[in-house]
Design a protein around this motif. Structure first.
Motif, mmCIF file in Angstrom:
data_model
loop_
_atom_site.group_PDB
_atom_site.id
_atom_site.type_symbol
_atom_site.label_atom_id
_atom_site.label_comp_id
_atom_site.label_asym_id
_atom_site.label_seq_id
_atom_site.Cartn_x
_atom_site.Cartn_y
_atom_site.Cartn_z
ATOM 1 N N ARG A 134 33.764 44.688 48.227
ATOM 2 C CA ARG A 134 33.844 44.800 46.769
ATOM 3 C C ARG A 134 32.490 44.560 46.168
ATOM 4 O O ARG A 134 31.660 43.850 46.734
ATOM 5 C CB ARG A 134 34.795 43.745 46.207
ATOM 6 N N GLY A 135 32.323 45.080 44.971
ATOM 7 C CA GLY A 135 31.104 44.828 44.219
ATOM 8 C C GLY A 135 31.267 43.616 43.318
ATOM 9 O O GLY A 135 32.367 43.321 42.856
ATOM 10 N N THR A 136 30.167 42.916 43.100
ATOM 11 C CA THR A 136 30.216 41.773 42.189
ATOM 12 C C THR A 136 30.377 42.266 40.759
ATOM 13 O O THR A 136 29.931 43.358 40.414
ATOM 14 C CB THR A 136 28.939 40.921 42.298
ATOM 15 N N GLN A 137 31.028 41.472 39.956
ATOM 16 C CA GLN A 137 31.148 41.733 38.521
ATOM 17 C C GLN A 137 30.712 40.468 37.808
ATOM 18 O O GLN A 137 31.286 39.405 38.048
ATOM 19 C CB GLN A 137 32.584 42.095 38.139
ATOM 20 N N ARG A 138 29.675 40.592 36.975
ATOM 21 C CA ARG A 138 29.066 39.434 36.325
ATOM 22 C C ARG A 138 28.648 38.400 37.369
ATOM 23 O O ARG A 138 28.787 37.196 37.163
ATOM 24 C CB ARG A 138 29.995 38.850 35.262
#
Length: 148
Positions: free
Chosen positions: A109-113
């Motif tokens: 997954r990609g980081t968010q904030r």
């Protein structure tokens, strides 16, 4: 008006032979309680980092779950500062006295904030330890081992 405090008797009366034995037992019990209290007061403080986490150069990688038991485990990664968002693969490794298992992955997954969390169900035996694993590019990062 003041009421005097009750008086305690340290020595047993002469007419009761068992009273001396009870007084000695009470003294031993009080000494044991004092020893337990002193041991608790001298115990080391809890670690600053939560169990199952690892400090990285630019963040913190953690693994949380019912260590030593089957259940849902969550690997989290939190980046320090305002940087670009990245994609990571998160998972775990298990070990016991005989083996260290290969990584099991929860997913990418990609980081968010600056943060990401991925969960999955892990079957663990009571004598096993577990740690979190993160892969970004060609680099693999791990947390501390957590044992039940």
């Amino acid at each position: 008006m003041t009421v005097p405090s009750p008086r305690t008797r340290l020595r047993p009366p002469a007419d009761r032979p068992d009273a001396h034995r009870r007084a000695r037992r009470a003294g031993v019990a009080v000494a044991a309680l004092c020893l337990v209290a002193a041991t608790a007061a001298a115990a080391p403080p809890a670690p600053a980092d939560p169990t199952g986490c690892g400090e990285l150069v630019h963040g913190q990688l953690c693994l949380r779950g019912p260590v030593g038991a089957e259940g849902t485990y969550t690997a989290t990664y939190r980046r320090d500062g305002a940087r670009d968002e990245i994609t990571v693969r998160l998972g775990y490794q298990r070990k016991n006295a005989k083996i260290t298992a290969f990584p099991g992955w929860f997913g990418s997954r990609g980081t968010q904030r600056g943060a990401v969390a991925v969960s999955g169900r892990v079957q663990m035996l009571p004598d096993e330890c577990i740690r979190g694993v993160m892969e970004h590019g060609e680099t693999v990062f791990v947390t501390k081992w957590s044992c039940g």
